[in-house]
Write a protein that holds these residues in place. Structure first.
Motif, PDB file in Angstrom:
ATOM      1  N   SER A 116      67.213  50.818  56.085  1.00 36.34           N
ATOM      2  CA  SER A 116      67.553  50.068  54.868  1.00 36.34           C
ATOM      3  C   SER A 116      67.649  48.588  55.208  1.00 36.34           C
ATOM      4  N   MET A 117      67.402  47.767  54.190  1.00 39.39           N
ATOM      5  CA  MET A 117      67.443  46.315  54.420  1.00 39.39           C
ATOM      6  C   MET A 117      68.842  45.780  54.133  1.00 39.39           C
ATOM      7  N   VAL A 118      69.279  44.827  54.913  1.00 32.01           N
ATOM      8  CA  VAL A 118      70.516  44.113  54.592  1.00 32.01           C
ATOM      9  C   VAL A 118      70.139  42.640  54.475  1.00 32.01           C
ATOM     10  N   ALA A 119      70.484  42.023  53.353  1.00 32.88           N
ATOM     11  CA  ALA A 119      70.072  40.632  53.126  1.00 32.88           C
ATOM     12  C   ALA A 119      71.291  39.748  52.899  1.00 32.88           C
ATOM     13  N   VAL A 120      71.526  38.831  53.818  1.00 35.63           N
ATOM     14  CA  VAL A 120      72.605  37.857  53.654  1.00 35.63           C
ATOM     15  C   VAL A 120      72.001  36.640  52.952  1.00 35.63           C
ATOM     16  N   VAL A 121      72.485  36.348  51.746  1.00 40.75           N
ATOM     17  CA  VAL A 121      71.957  35.190  51.007  1.00 40.75           C
ATOM     18  C   VAL A 121      72.722  33.961  51.505  1.00 40.75           C
ATOM     19  N   THR A 122      72.026  33.107  52.261  1.00 44.89           N
ATOM     20  CA  THR A 122      72.735  32.046  52.989  1.00 44.89           C
ATOM     21  C   THR A 122      73.382  31.007  52.070  1.00 44.89           C
ATOM     22  N   SER A 123      72.743  30.707  50.929  1.00 42.53           N
ATOM     23  CA  SER A 123      73.344  29.671  50.070  1.00 42.53           C
ATOM     24  C   SER A 123      74.657  30.177  49.496  1.00 42.53           C
ATOM     25  N   PHE A 124      74.832  31.465  49.408  1.00 44.44           N
ATOM     26  CA  PHE A 124      76.059  32.015  48.839  1.00 44.44           C
ATOM     27  C   PHE A 124      77.172  32.116  49.884  1.00 44.44           C
ATOM     28  N   MET A 125      76.771  32.270  51.141  1.00 42.54           N
ATOM     29  CA  MET A 125      77.765  32.411  52.199  1.00 42.54           C
ATOM     30  C   MET A 125      77.820  31.100  52.982  1.00 42.54           C
ATOM     31  N   ASP A 126      78.939  30.417  52.921  1.00 46.89           N
ATOM     32  CA  ASP A 126      79.072  29.183  53.691  1.00 46.89           C
ATOM     33  C   ASP A 126      79.005  29.495  55.169  1.00 46.89           C
ATOM     34  N   GLU A 127      78.660  28.505  55.962  1.00 50.11           N
ATOM     35  CA  GLU A 127      78.817  28.594  57.414  1.00 50.11           C
ATOM     36  C   GLU A 127      77.854  29.520  58.132  1.00 50.11           C
ATOM     37  N   VAL A 128      76.724  29.876  57.548  1.00 51.07           N
ATOM     38  CA  VAL A 128      75.770  30.664  58.328  1.00 51.07           C
ATOM     39  C   VAL A 128      74.379  30.038  58.419  1.00 51.07           C
ATOM     40  N   PRO A 129      74.238  28.704  58.305  1.00 56.11           N
ATOM     41  CA  PRO A 129      72.861  28.178  58.335  1.00 56.11           C
ATOM     42  C   PRO A 129      72.140  28.491  59.644  1.00 56.11           C
ATOM     43  N   PHE A 130      72.882  28.631  60.738  1.00 54.10           N
ATOM     44  CA  PHE A 130      72.247  28.981  62.011  1.00 54.10           C
ATOM     45  C   PHE A 130      72.507  30.443  62.368  1.00 54.10           C
ATOM     46  N   SER A 131      72.940  31.216  61.370  1.00 55.87           N
ATOM     47  CA  SER A 131      73.265  32.628  61.589  1.00 55.87           C
ATOM     48  C   SER A 131      74.437  32.761  62.566  1.00 55.87           C
ATOM     49  N   ASP A 132      74.657  33.955  63.034  1.00 54.48           N
ATOM     50  CA  ASP A 132      75.782  34.198  63.934  1.00 54.48           C
ATOM     51  C   ASP A 132      75.483  35.485  64.696  1.00 54.48           C
ATOM     52  N   GLY A 133      76.288  35.756  65.702  1.00 56.82           N
ATOM     53  CA  GLY A 133      76.108  37.010  66.434  1.00 56.82           C
ATOM     54  C   GLY A 133      74.963  36.937  67.422  1.00 56.82           C
ATOM     55  N   PRO A 134      74.450  38.102  67.845  1.00 59.00           N
ATOM     56  CA  PRO A 134      73.457  38.130  68.930  1.00 59.00           C
ATOM     57  C   PRO A 134      72.113  37.492  68.586  1.00 59.00           C
ATOM     58  N   ALA A 135      71.840  37.240  67.308  1.00 54.28           N
ATOM     59  CA  ALA A 135      70.563  36.581  66.981  1.00 54.28           C
ATOM     60  C   ALA A 135      70.807  35.177  66.439  1.00 54.28           C
ATOM     61  N   ARG A 136      72.008  34.635  66.693  1.00 52.47           N
ATOM     62  CA  ARG A 136      72.294  33.266  66.248  1.00 52.47           C
ATOM     63  C   ARG A 136      71.235  32.324  66.819  1.00 52.47           C
ATOM     64  N   CYS A 137      70.875  31.320  66.045  1.00 51.18           N
ATOM     65  CA  CYS A 137      69.781  30.432  66.444  1.00 51.18           C
ATOM     66  C   CYS A 137      70.030  29.805  67.819  1.00 51.18           C
ATOM     67  N   PRO A 138      69.170  30.080  68.794  1.00 50.68           N
ATOM     68  CA  PRO A 138      69.359  29.455  70.105  1.00 50.68           C
ATOM     69  C   PRO A 138      68.817  28.028  70.138  1.00 50.68           C
ATOM     70  N   GLY A 139      68.225  27.593  69.017  1.00 47.40           N
ATOM     71  CA  GLY A 139      67.668  26.237  68.969  1.00 47.40           C
ATOM     72  C   GLY A 139      68.651  25.241  68.367  1.00 47.40           C
ATOM     73  N   GLU A 140      69.835  25.706  67.990  1.00 48.31           N
ATOM     74  CA  GLU A 140      70.783  24.842  67.270  1.00 48.31           C
ATOM     75  C   GLU A 140      71.067  23.523  68.006  1.00 48.31           C
ATOM     76  N   GLY A 141      71.327  23.618  69.301  1.00 48.77           N
ATOM     77  CA  GLY A 141      71.657  22.424  70.073  1.00 48.77           C
ATOM     78  C   GLY A 141      70.517  21.412  70.041  1.00 48.77           C
ATOM     79  N   LEU A 142      69.312  21.944  70.199  1.00 51.34           N
ATOM     80  CA  LEU A 142      68.130  21.080  70.216  1.00 51.34           C
ATOM     81  C   LEU A 142      67.890  20.462  68.833  1.00 51.34           C
ATOM     82  N   VAL A 143      68.115  21.260  67.791  1.00 55.30           N
ATOM     83  CA  VAL A 143      67.951  20.771  66.419  1.00 55.30           C
ATOM     84  C   VAL A 143      68.919  19.614  66.171  1.00 55.30           C
ATOM     85  N   MET A 144      70.184  19.832  66.518  1.00 53.76           N
ATOM     86  CA  MET A 144      71.193  18.805  66.239  1.00 53.76           C
ATOM     87  C   MET A 144      70.908  17.546  67.055  1.00 53.76           C
TER      88      MET A 144
END
Ligand code: HEM
Length: 510
Positions: free
Chosen positions: A443-471
């Motif tokens: 089954s699919m699980v879809a987190v709608v990011t605009s509705f949930m604050d604080e997840v633009p880079f996701s979280d957990g084991p697949a959190r964006c590893p590029g965040e530091g470089l992006v910032m």
């Protein structure tokens, strides 16, 4: 024990008796704390931490849907303060009332609900449907107001017309309003939606459910739609790797290569070079800024010799355009192979000061396919440009000190308000239970990011590893633009529509 009047709130202990598993996490486990409101036909028991980190509400009498079907739960009073909870003929638990729940707000007999026990119908079947399950009408509205704008804007490559329409119709606000209403109507969610030909989709609407989705081992980031989309240009990328062991290897490799300190000085110099090509007087438009941003991305990922390889980016854009249609679009193997050849030629140079050099120097098992990770880096840098462009709009609104903290805060605010990843998708790898309703694996699980604050880079084991470089890259871009220029936004376009944002610039007075 004080006299019980209808509607009073009590703390209680739920003592689970020996019985075969029911598929109801709270009732299959040991004793638990509970809050109880006794109100005749509408008694409610809120079991605190009713399993999987969630409180669980039981309506007594009420129906509960487990894997086998509907289970009827009733309560019978045994003594003044002990109740037996029964499933059909079988006694499954004892509920011992302890004390009045002091400190909790009073029961509202008018509305027959209590603020501490929100009006819950979650586990009771009502006119054939369970609370938490989207009705046909709700499903249609979710399709039109949440999914359609995401698809129209293009999840992988933004389409100017789609973004324009979304901005004009305030699609993000509408979607958020609908989701907020559904969250209230469905007692905090999550929402279970039946999608024709796809099966169940779960939409988490609370922070706890989002956390569970992003951290839980029973959810894979290599979701079917994402594999369909990203498979157009990055077959071996980390994000679409399903096998847990290979995923762990690829994750470690990406984290190692994308550490911002590896190429920090080079990034600063490349950004300064490229931003210097933007005018200091006149108007800067998105196409100009975008071209600059893409040169920066090619130089950072592949090296300075890739600076002017616009053909490479054009090939990637064609593949990303197909990726917008996920598995519905035919794969263009010729374009992918042409893109890959060009990309690999750049990577082979392993130019000093680029990710290509770090990639070449980082040891990896051949199964990791290090070169196969690079298309994602190149593609994902686009989002950094979009976010920086909107951050510039936020910064231009006020003349404040432009220190690094403020530039970072503007980037964060831009990403929070207009997330560049519209939905974070997962597929379940095992049957998972959401407040008593079990959805099958796949089954699919879809987190709608605009509705949930604080997840633009996701979280957990697949959190964006590029965040530091992006910032790092984006704050240098903003700093370099603002160091030489006074910037003013032209007109008042909706900031979601980054294509139409323009800035009037003039040399900064020192
Ligand atoms: C504003 C810019 C960016 C944002 C907002 C962003 C956000 C995200 C998000 C939300 C995810 C999780 C996606 C999911 O689970 O479906 C992700 C994953 C990822 N991002 Fe980024 N990203 C950005 C830029 C970058 C850049 C520039 C790179 C590389 C240079 C990068 C590398 C990755 C990788 C490799 C993953 C996969 C992680 C995994 O599966 O474990 N990202 N990013």
């Amino acid at each position: 024990m004080p006299t019980i009047t209808q509607g009073d709130l009590f703390t209680a202990t739920l003592e689970v008796l020996d019985h075969p598993p029911l598929g109801v996490p709270a009732l299959d486990a040991g004793s638990r704390e509970a809050v109880v409101r006794l109100a005749g036909a509408k008694s409610l028991v809120r079991i605190l931490d009713g399993g999987e980190g969630h409180d669980l509400d039981l309506a007594l009498p009420g129906g509960y849907r487990n894997r086998e079907g509907k289970l009827r739960l009733t309560a019978h009073r045994l003594t003044k303060d002990v109740f037996a909870i029964e499933a059909g003929e079988r006694r499954i638990a004892l509920l011992r009332l302890r004390d009045r729940a002091v400190g909790l707000p009073d029961f509202d007999p008018e509305g027959n609900h209590h603020p501490a026990l929100r009006p819950t119908r979650p586990l009771r079947l009502r006119r054939g449907r369970t609370l938490g399950r989207a009705s046909l009408w709700e499903t249609l509205r979710l399709g039109v107001e949440v999914a359609l704008p995401i698809i129209a804007q293009g999840a992988v490559l933004r389409r100017p017309l789609g973004v324009r329409l979304a901005a004009l119709t305030r699609a993000d606000q509408r979607a958020n309003r609908l989701l907020a209403r559904l969250r209230d109507r469905h007692d905090g969610g999550p929402l279970l939606v039946r999608i024709p030909l796809r099966g169940w989709a779960v939409i988490p609407l609370s922070e706890a459910d989002v956390r569970r989705t992003l951290h839980g081992a029973e959810f894979t980031p290599a979701n079917k739609e994402k594999q369909g989309a990203l498979g157009h240009f990055q077959l071996d990328a980390l994000l679409v790797t399903r096998d847990p062991e290979l995923r762990a290897q690829r994750r470690a490799f990406n984290e190692e290569v994308l550490r911002p300190d590896m190429i920090a000085d080079a990034v600063r110099a490349k950004v300064a070079d490229e931003v210097a090509t933007l005018p200091t007087r006149g108007v800067i438009t998105w196409p100009e800024f975008h071209a600059t941003q893409r040169r920066i991305a090619r130089r950072v990922v592949l090296g300075d010799a890739a600076r002017d390889d616009e053909q490479l980016t054009r090939l990637l854009d064609r593949l990303r355009g197909d990726a917008n249609w996920s598995y519905f679009a035919a794969r263009r193997t010729d374009v992918r192979v042409a893109f890959q050849r060009r990309l690999e030629a750049h990577l082979r140079r392993a130019e000093q000061g680029s990710l290509a050099r770090v990639l070449a120097q980082t040891r990896a098992d051949p199964a990791v396919h290090p070169e196969g990770q690079a298309p994602h880096w190149l593609f994902a840098y686009d989002a950094a440009g979009v976010a920086a462009w909107r951050a510039l709009a936020l910064l231009s609104a006020r003349e404040e000190p432009r220190d690094a903290d403020r530039l970072r805060a503007a980037m964060r605010e831009s990403l929070r308000r207009w997330p560049t990843t519209p939905a974070i998708l997962r597929d379940t790898t095992a049957p998972t239970t959401w407040r008593g309703v079990t959805v099958p694996a796949g089954s699919m699980v879809a987190v709608v990011t605009s509705f949930m604050d604080e997840v633009p880079f996701s979280d957990g084991p697949a959190r964006c590893p590029g965040e530091g470089l992006v910032m790092l890259t984006a704050t240098h871009v903003l700093d370099e633009i603002l160091r030489e220029r006074e910037v003013r936004m032209v007109g008042r376009p909706p900031l979601l529509d980054h294509f139409r944002l323009r800035f009037a610039v003039r040399p900064r007075e020192r």
